[in-house]
Write an enzyme that holds these catalytic residues in place. Structure first.
Site, PDB file in Angstrom:
ATOM      1  N   GLU A  13       0.851  -1.184   0.000  1.00 27.76           N
ATOM      2  CA  GLU A  13       0.000   0.000   0.000  1.00 27.76           C
ATOM      3  C   GLU A  13       0.888   1.236   0.000  1.00 27.76           C
ATOM      4  OE1 GLU A  13      -4.318   0.935   1.973  1.00 27.76           O
ATOM      5  OE2 GLU A  13      -3.341  -0.956   2.375  1.00 27.76           O
ATOM      6  N   GLU A  37      -1.881  -0.070  13.440  1.00 24.20           N
ATOM      7  CA  GLU A  37      -3.111   0.273  12.722  1.00 24.20           C
ATOM      8  C   GLU A  37      -4.344  -0.037  13.573  1.00 24.20           C
ATOM      9  OE1 GLU A  37      -3.532  -1.917   9.086  1.00 24.20           O
ATOM     10  OE2 GLU A  37      -4.835  -0.409   8.203  1.00 24.20           O
TER      11      GLU A  37
HETATM   12  C1  RAM Z   1      -6.304   1.614   4.675  1.00 27.90           C
HETATM   13  C2  RAM Z   1      -5.131   2.499   4.730  1.00 27.90           C
HETATM   14  C3  RAM Z   1      -5.378   3.810   5.392  1.00 27.90           C
HETATM   15  C4  RAM Z   1      -6.789   4.210   5.479  1.00 27.90           C
HETATM   16  C5  RAM Z   1      -7.627   3.616   4.406  1.00 27.90           C
HETATM   17  C6  RAM Z   1      -9.082   3.985   4.489  1.00 27.90           C
HETATM   18  O1  RAM Z   1      -6.087   0.549   3.816  1.00 27.90           O
HETATM   19  O2  RAM Z   1      -4.067   1.830   5.322  1.00 27.90           O
HETATM   20  O3  RAM Z   1      -4.783   3.926   6.652  1.00 27.90           O
HETATM   21  O4  RAM Z   1      -6.871   5.606   5.421  1.00 27.90           O
HETATM   22  O5  RAM Z   1      -7.499   2.244   4.304  1.00 27.90           O
END
Ligand code: RAM
Length: 918
Positions: free
Chosen positions: A516, A779
């Site tokens: 990503e 996260e």
């Molecule tokens: C995830 C990303 C990010 C977020 C989006 C909506 O995959 O890592 O942190 O902003 O989605």
């Protein structure tokens, strides 16, 4: 006798009370290519007597001279003596400057007295190549550019069907020899459609990585400028470039994961901007007699493959040392079996100097432990999650192949846990040439997010020194410091800084490890303010705001990520994400006093607001084509997107009004002010009930509405506090709700509860992460649980800064330092003990100098050391009752204390020691 001393005193020159230092032009010390003919100057002032207080600049004078002529000759600009405290954002207003012009500048300043300081030592700057015609160099490529080396099925760690072929290409090497008479200066401008490094006479010109960086290449390509005078020799010289796919034609973003084709049918995830890479180099040699010569990329350059047999940012790099081209970038190398380079038709994109900071190796880390997990499989722990690569040290025979894999965490059985990398292969390999003295290698055109490193195929037993962690990221000057009496918070703070570092990588990314690594706008706007406490991000953000505006959608919205090489259907814009287009420039202005970022992007910001108005004419809040909402919130009551949308609409309107006023557009300011009021009242009508309860009764809804000032605090804040208590003093908030939560509580009479949340150790909390071994911000609150392992590997990053935005509260509300006016001309110092915290200290660099507050509670007394930079007014509020003393005497009348009233003081610059009864 007395008169004698008076006479002597009068005869001595009166020393100026302050002097200028840290001269910068366009945020850089000696910029070799600024991207404007009207650059901005800045400096700081320091008192001559370090103990002096309330130091203010009264006036300044700037001189700019052409570098060759010096200040004594006709100057390009003399500002004259300007009565002003301004030390920053001062725009050059002299003779017209053109591409390549070089100038020196200096400044002197006046304080309260009549005596000017000495002139500062001169600083210099050069104007970049501003026009397409300034480039005579051609874009060159290698023939057979598209020959792939690897085609294997893409590994797919998360158990979904294969994503087709993995296609990875080798790096290409280019060289050219030339004769040179002695030079007084040699300057090289270089860029690539891809990523490149440059060498001259066998030496790298810089330690920069992945230049020219990522931008919306279809609109704008950046170039680098280096002074290479010292690398040139009289007589024979050689210049060489290495070129790899990088973001331009390599794998980017999650195109592979989401099955998106690039420009080559049937190949997903790469070739988003172009299929073949190219490099463009222009070396200017200047001689003492004023003549010059330019060496340019053209078909006389030769090209060859070399030891980098595979190179990709997400997939990793492979190097076969047996294929090394020893001496290839030095004169005399036999390139007879190299092919001529081919010209590539250019691009229409603007080509501009890179305005940000370079990505480069910043720090080295020795591995803490190494274990032989299985025979021949060595796993190293760096003890810290970082972004970067490793340097491998190995001795063996030619052809031995070492494979390097990376992971952020281990499985319970000690294996690497790489599932969360998804389609990012993140594997580097090194094939030895068999040097009896040993070999070292470090990948060039890739990076990884990791704490653990696995070596297989290592000849013999790998010791700790086989692997060194090389921390790589954008070189934003790190300047923040925080510590307090709770060790958990101290660890958390270090984790925040590491996560910022790992993700301030050419653009603000969401994560550095998986497939990503995108400039997600929601994450960026949530964290930008926190980031400014830790590092100087002014030029880093100047660059990214261009990416963001270049990639705004034609219909007006800002995207969900920028650059946006691809977009999934229904992933164009999202409330709380697209608003980065307004929130980030506003923040950069607030922190750095920079109004140019506002003017530069004003038209696009207006387009965005106009689109916002048409998509929601009745002010009910709109639904997005993405449904991120309060991303990763853990509560049962979700915050509907129209709620978020309306709240951000009102907030944006207010920020637009403030920015309009700052750039001298009173009409726009009034228009946006009226809009802010209208949207706010629509918001209240829909969501706010008479008793202060919101119809969306969850923590995020209150936190957002309070933080954006959309609702009165009293009753609503009590509702929020009630919700938190009912939930066992724990949060339910996601990406959008967490950032405002603690600031909203502290601003509305619930600072005690903010402290409880901050120190909470149970899930979900920051403490829970730390207790589970985090060395970075995760996260998810429970990305990893000791004993049970990784959760949700399909979307789990151990380096994601959104929840780290609470850093802002730690500085502003706990340690108590914050801005009170744009550019920190006025600051607010309001330390506020809470929870079990008995001491906290934070400091940072503002455009005026060091700002800090360190406080502790001792035997019923509150003690604080406060540092206010020169040219700054501080409004201080201490959490005490009764008389405040400074340096042992009543504060009133102490030097630098401009006013004192109970626990409230107004200070000028200086370092103060306060004490009072709690
Ligand atoms: C995830 C990303 C990010 C977020 C989006 C909506 O995959 O890592 O942190 O902003 O989605």
């Amino acid at each position: 006798m007395k008169y004698f001393y008076v006479l002597i005193a009068l005869a001595l020159p009166v020393a100026a009370e302050l002097s200028p230092l840290e001269l910068r032009c366009e945020y850089h010390q000696y910029p070799l290519a600024v991207c404007t003919p009207t650059p901005r100057f800045s400096w700081k002032v320091a008192p001559t007597d370090p103990a002096a207080r309330d130091i203010r600049q009264a006036a300044y004078e700037i001189q700019v001279a052409s570098e060759s002529e010096g200040f004594e000759a006709k100057s390009l600009w003399s500002s004259g003596k300007v009565t002003s405290p301004a030390t920053d954002q001062i725009v050059y207003a002299g003779e017209t400057l053109a591409s390549g012009d070089r100038a020196s500048w200096r400044v002197r300043v006046w304080g309260a007295g009549s005596e000017a300081s000495e002139w500062s030592p001169p600083a210099s700057f050069s104007i970049g190549l501003l026009n397409p015609e300034d480039w005579s160099a051609l874009w060159i490529s290698a023939k057979n550019e598209q020959s792939f080396t690897t085609t294997e099925n893409v590994q797919n760690f998360i158990g979904e069907p294969s994503r087709g072929k993995l296609v990875v290409t080798p790096a290409k090497y280019f060289r050219k020899e030339f004769q040179s008479a002695p030079v007084v200066r040699a300057t090289v401008h270089a860029t690539a459609l891809g990523v490149y490094t440059l060498e001259i006479n066998g030496q790298r010109v810089s330690d920069e990585r992945l230049a020219p960086g990522w931008s919306a290449y279809q609109r704008r390509i950046h170039y680098q400028t280096y002074d290479v005078t010292k690398l040139l020799r009289d007589g024979k010289n050689a210049i060489g470039a290495t070129l790899a796919d990088g973001w331009y034609s390599g794998y980017v973003a999650y195109g592979l994961l989401t099955d998106q084709e690039g420009l080559v049918p049937g190949i997903n995830g790469r070739y988003c901007y172009g299929v073949s890479t190219a490099v463009r180099v222009q070396l200017k040699l200047e001689r003492a007699d004023g003549s010059s010569e330019t060496i340019i990329t053209d078909p006389t350059w030769k090209a060859s493959p070399g030891p980098i047999t595979e190179s990709d940012i997400l997939m990793g790099e492979s190097y076969d040392a047996r294929k090394e081209l020893t001496g290839w970038s030095a004169p005399g190398y036999d390139d007879s079996n190299w092919q001529s380079a081919v010209c590539k038709t250019g691009t229409d994109s603007k080509i501009e100097p890179h305005p940000g900071v370079p990505v480069r190796p910043i720090e080295q880390m020795t591995a803490k432990t190494v274990v032989e997990h299985k025979p021949g499989v060595f796993i190293f722990d760096l003890g810290q999650n970082i972004s970067g690569v490793v340097r491998l040290k190995v001795k063996g025979k030619a052809g031995d192949k070492v494979t390097i894999r990376y992971a952020e965490v281990l499985h319970n059985d000690g294996r690497l846990s790489t599932e969360n990398l998804r389609c990012a292969r993140a594997v580097d390999t090194y094939i030895l040439k068999g040097d009896p003295a040993g070999e070292t290698w470090m990948p060039e055109f890739t990076y990884h997010g990791f704490q653990y490193v696995e070596l297989t195929g290592f000849p013999g037993t790998a010791g700790l020194d086989a692997v060194t962690g090389i921390v790589i990221h954008s070189d934003t000057p790190l300047h923040g410091a925080f510590e307090c009496s709770d060790p958990m918070l101290n660890k958390l703070y270090q984790n925040m800084v590491w996560t910022q570092r790992a993700n301030f990588f050419e653009m603000p990314t969401d994560c550095p490890q998986r497939d990503e690594r995108m400039g997600w706008t929601g994450d960026a706007q949530i964290f930008v303010r926190a980031a400014t406490f830790n590092a100087d991000i002014a030029s880093f953000y100047t660059k990214w705001l261009r990416d963001l505006n270049d990639d705004a959608w034609d219909y007006g919205a800002y995207p969900a990520y920028a650059p946006r090489p691809l977009a999934r259907p229904n992933e164009h814009h999202a409330a709380g994400w697209m608003d980065a287009g307004v929130i980030c420039p506003w923040t950069i202005w607030q922190v750095y006093g920079d109004t140019r970022v506002i003017s530069e992007h004003w038209r696009k910001m207006n387009d965005f607001m106009a689109w916002r108005a048409t998509r929601d004419p009745e002010l009910k809040g709109a639904t997005d084509d993405c449904s991120f909402g309060d991303w990763l919130s853990v509560g049962n009551v979700k915050t509907p997107i129209p709620f978020i949308d309306l709240a951000y609409h009102a907030y944006d309107a207010r920020l637009m009004a403030e920015m309009a006023a700052a750039i001298g557009k009173p009409g726009d300011a009034a228009k946006y002010q009226a809009l802010a009021e209208k949207v706010t009242s629509a918001f209240r009508k829909i969501y706010l009930q008479e008793d202060g309860r919101l119809t969306i009764h969850n923590q995020s809804a209150y936190a957002i509405a309070l933080f954006f000032d959309l609702i009165p605090s009293g009753e609503s804040a009590a509702q929020l506090a009630g919700l938190i208590r009912e939930n066992g003093n724990k949060m339910t908030t996601g990406f959008l709700g967490t950032r405002p939560l603690l600031p909203a509580l502290s601003a509305s009479g619930h600072h005690d509860l903010a402290g409880v949340l901050m120190q909470q150790r149970e899930y979900p909390s920051w403490g829970y992460e730390v207790d589970n071994g985090a060395t970075s911000i995760w996260e998810r609150w429970n990305s990893y649980i000791k004993g049970s392992g990784v959760h949700e590997p399909s979307m789990n990053s151990f380096s994601h800064y959104a929840f780290g935005a609470v850093c802002e509260w730690m500085f502003a509300d706990l340690a108590g330092i914050d801005r009170a006016a744009p550019g920190f001309d006025r600051v607010r110092i309001a330390p506020r003990p809470t929870g079990t915290i008995t001491h906290a200290a934070a400091s940072m660099e503002t455009r005026h100098g060091r700002l800090g507050c360190s406080w502790k509670i001792e035997k019923g007394k509150f003690l604080a050391e406060v540092t206010v930079p020169p040219n700054t007014t501080a409004d201080v509020v201490l959490p005490v009752k009764g008389e405040v003393s400074e340096g042992g005497s009543p504060a009133t009348g102490r030097p630098g204390v401009r006013a004192a009233n109970g626990n409230q003081l107004t200070l000028g610059s200086g370092t103060y020691q306060f004490s009072a009864t709690l």
